[in-house]
Design a protein around this motif. Sequence first.
Motif, PDB file in Angstrom:
ATOM      1  N   SER A   3       0.839  -1.203   0.000  1.00 21.52           N
ATOM      2  CA  SER A   3       0.000   0.000   0.000  1.00 21.52           C
ATOM      3  C   SER A   3       0.875   1.255   0.000  1.00 21.52           C
ATOM      4  O   SER A   3       0.531   2.262  -0.628  1.00 21.52           O
ATOM      5  N   ALA A   4       2.014   1.201   0.670  1.00 17.63           N
ATOM      6  CA  ALA A   4       2.930   2.347   0.667  1.00 17.63           C
ATOM      7  C   ALA A   4       3.452   2.607  -0.743  1.00 17.63           C
ATOM      8  O   ALA A   4       3.538   3.767  -1.177  1.00 17.63           O
ATOM      9  N   HIS A  49      12.402  18.844  -3.084  1.00 15.39           N
ATOM     10  CA  HIS A  49      11.212  18.029  -3.349  1.00 15.39           C
ATOM     11  C   HIS A  49      11.580  16.679  -3.968  1.00 15.39           C
ATOM     12  O   HIS A  49      10.984  15.651  -3.619  1.00 15.39           O
ATOM     13  N   ALA A  50      12.553  16.661  -4.858  1.00 14.72           N
ATOM     14  CA  ALA A  50      12.994  15.396  -5.449  1.00 14.72           C
ATOM     15  C   ALA A  50      13.634  14.506  -4.387  1.00 14.72           C
ATOM     16  O   ALA A  50      13.352  13.297  -4.332  1.00 14.72           O
ATOM     17  N   ALA A  51      14.462  15.086  -3.540  1.00 15.06           N
ATOM     18  CA  ALA A  51      15.098  14.306  -2.475  1.00 15.06           C
ATOM     19  C   ALA A  51      14.055  13.759  -1.500  1.00 15.06           C
ATOM     20  O   ALA A  51      14.192  12.628  -1.010  1.00 15.06           O
ATOM     21  N   LEU A  56      11.412   9.040   0.492  1.00 15.56           N
ATOM     22  CA  LEU A  56      10.187   8.303   0.797  1.00 15.56           C
ATOM     23  C   LEU A  56      10.194   6.939   0.120  1.00 15.56           C
ATOM     24  O   LEU A  56       9.798   5.934   0.735  1.00 15.56           O
ATOM     25  N   TRP A  57      10.615   6.901  -1.127  1.00 12.44           N
ATOM     26  CA  TRP A  57      10.707   5.615  -1.835  1.00 12.44           C
ATOM     27  C   TRP A  57      11.750   4.709  -1.180  1.00 12.44           C
ATOM     28  O   TRP A  57      11.520   3.507  -1.005  1.00 12.44           O
ATOM     29  N   ALA A  58      12.901   5.273  -0.838  1.00 10.94           N
ATOM     30  CA  ALA A  58      13.994   4.474  -0.282  1.00 10.94           C
ATOM     31  C   ALA A  58      13.640   3.881   1.081  1.00 10.94           C
ATOM     32  O   ALA A  58      13.938   2.716   1.349  1.00 10.94           O
ATOM     33  N   PHE A  59      13.005   4.681   1.928  1.00  5.33           N
ATOM     34  CA  PHE A  59      12.775   4.240   3.302  1.00  5.33           C
ATOM     35  C   PHE A  59      11.324   3.856   3.604  1.00  5.33           C
ATOM     36  O   PHE A  59      11.057   3.224   4.621  1.00  5.33           O
ATOM     37  N   GLY A  60      10.394   4.246   2.739  1.00  8.84           N
ATOM     38  CA  GLY A  60       8.993   4.036   3.066  1.00  8.84           C
ATOM     39  C   GLY A  60       8.260   3.021   2.232  1.00  8.84           C
ATOM     40  O   GLY A  60       7.110   2.697   2.529  1.00  8.84           O
ATOM     41  N   HIS A  61       8.883   2.474   1.198  1.00  9.73           N
ATOM     42  CA  HIS A  61       8.161   1.631   0.238  1.00  9.73           C
ATOM     43  C   HIS A  61       7.528   0.393   0.854  1.00  9.73           C
ATOM     44  O   HIS A  61       6.502  -0.068   0.376  1.00  9.73           O
ATOM     45  N   GLY A  62       8.097  -0.142   1.910  1.00  7.54           N
ATOM     46  CA  GLY A  62       7.537  -1.357   2.504  1.00  7.54           C
ATOM     47  C   GLY A  62       6.913  -1.134   3.866  1.00  7.54           C
ATOM     48  O   GLY A  62       6.575  -2.092   4.558  1.00  7.54           O
ATOM     49  N   ARG A  63       6.754   0.114   4.237  1.00  6.20           N
ATOM     50  CA  ARG A  63       6.270   0.438   5.577  1.00  6.20           C
ATOM     51  C   ARG A  63       4.745   0.326   5.656  1.00  6.20           C
ATOM     52  O   ARG A  63       4.049   0.546   4.672  1.00  6.20           O
ATOM     53  N   LEU A 127       3.126  13.117   4.908  1.00  5.03           N
ATOM     54  CA  LEU A 127       3.302  11.861   4.173  1.00  5.03           C
ATOM     55  C   LEU A 127       4.372  10.971   4.817  1.00  5.03           C
ATOM     56  O   LEU A 127       4.135   9.777   4.995  1.00  5.03           O
ATOM     57  N   PRO A 128       5.534  11.501   5.212  1.00  5.56           N
ATOM     58  CA  PRO A 128       6.474  10.633   5.925  1.00  5.56           C
ATOM     59  C   PRO A 128       5.883  10.084   7.237  1.00  5.56           C
ATOM     60  O   PRO A 128       6.136   8.934   7.599  1.00  5.56           O
ATOM     61  N   LEU A 129       5.106  10.891   7.932  1.00  6.00           N
ATOM     62  CA  LEU A 129       4.473  10.413   9.162  1.00  6.00           C
ATOM     63  C   LEU A 129       3.479   9.297   8.868  1.00  6.00           C
ATOM     64  O   LEU A 129       3.345   8.350   9.656  1.00  6.00           O
ATOM     65  N   ALA A 130       2.796   9.393   7.729  1.00  8.00           N
ATOM     66  CA  ALA A 130       1.859   8.336   7.338  1.00  8.00           C
ATOM     67  C   ALA A 130       2.592   7.025   7.088  1.00  8.00           C
ATOM     68  O   ALA A 130       1.997   5.952   7.195  1.00  8.00           O
TER      69      ALA A 130
END
Length: 170
Positions: A3-4, A49-51, A56-63, A127-130
Motif C-alpha cells: 500500500s505504501a 522536493h525530489a530528495a 520516501l521511496w527508499a525508506f517508506g516503500h515497505g512500511r 506523508l512521511p508520518l503516514a
Amino acid sequence: MTSAELILGIVTLQRVAELVISNDNTRKLMARGAIEVAARHYPLIVAVHAAWLIALWAFGHGRPVNVVAFLFYLVLQGFRFWVMRTLGPRWTTRIIVLPEQALVSAGPYRFLSHPNYAVVSFEIAVLPLALGLPLLAAIFSILNAAVLAIRIRAEDRALAASGQAARGVQ
C-alpha cells in the motif's frame, strides 16, 4: 505491491503531472508578457522536493501506512486542488509575475497570502508520518522551511516591485 508503494506511485505521478501543468502554464504566461523572478533558487526547491520523494521511496516503500495520517494527507490534497483551481492558468511552481493583472484574492487567497506553501509544508511532514518516518518528516520540514523563507521573500519583493501586494501567482 505494498500500500505504501501504491501511495508513493500515485504521489510521484501527481508531482510529475503538476510539473507538466506548471511548465505549460509558465510557457503561456511568458507568451502573455509575464516575467520570471528570482529563478536562481528554483533548482534548490526542485532538489528538496525530489530528495523528499526519493527518500520516501527508499525508506517508506515497505512500511505500514498510518491511516489517520494518510487521511489527513488526502484532506491536504483537497486544499492543493483548491489552490490550483483558484489560480487556474496562473498556477505555476515558479515565481511568475504578470504585469497589469490583478492579484488573485478568491478561494484560499481570501485567508492566506501563500496557501500553496502552507499545503506543501504540511504535505512534506504528513506523508512521511503516514509511513512511520518521523525523522524524514523533521529533516524535510526543516529543509522546506529554509527554501520557503528564500522563496516567500523573493515572491513578496517581486510582487511589491510590480505594484502588487503579497497575494500573487504561485
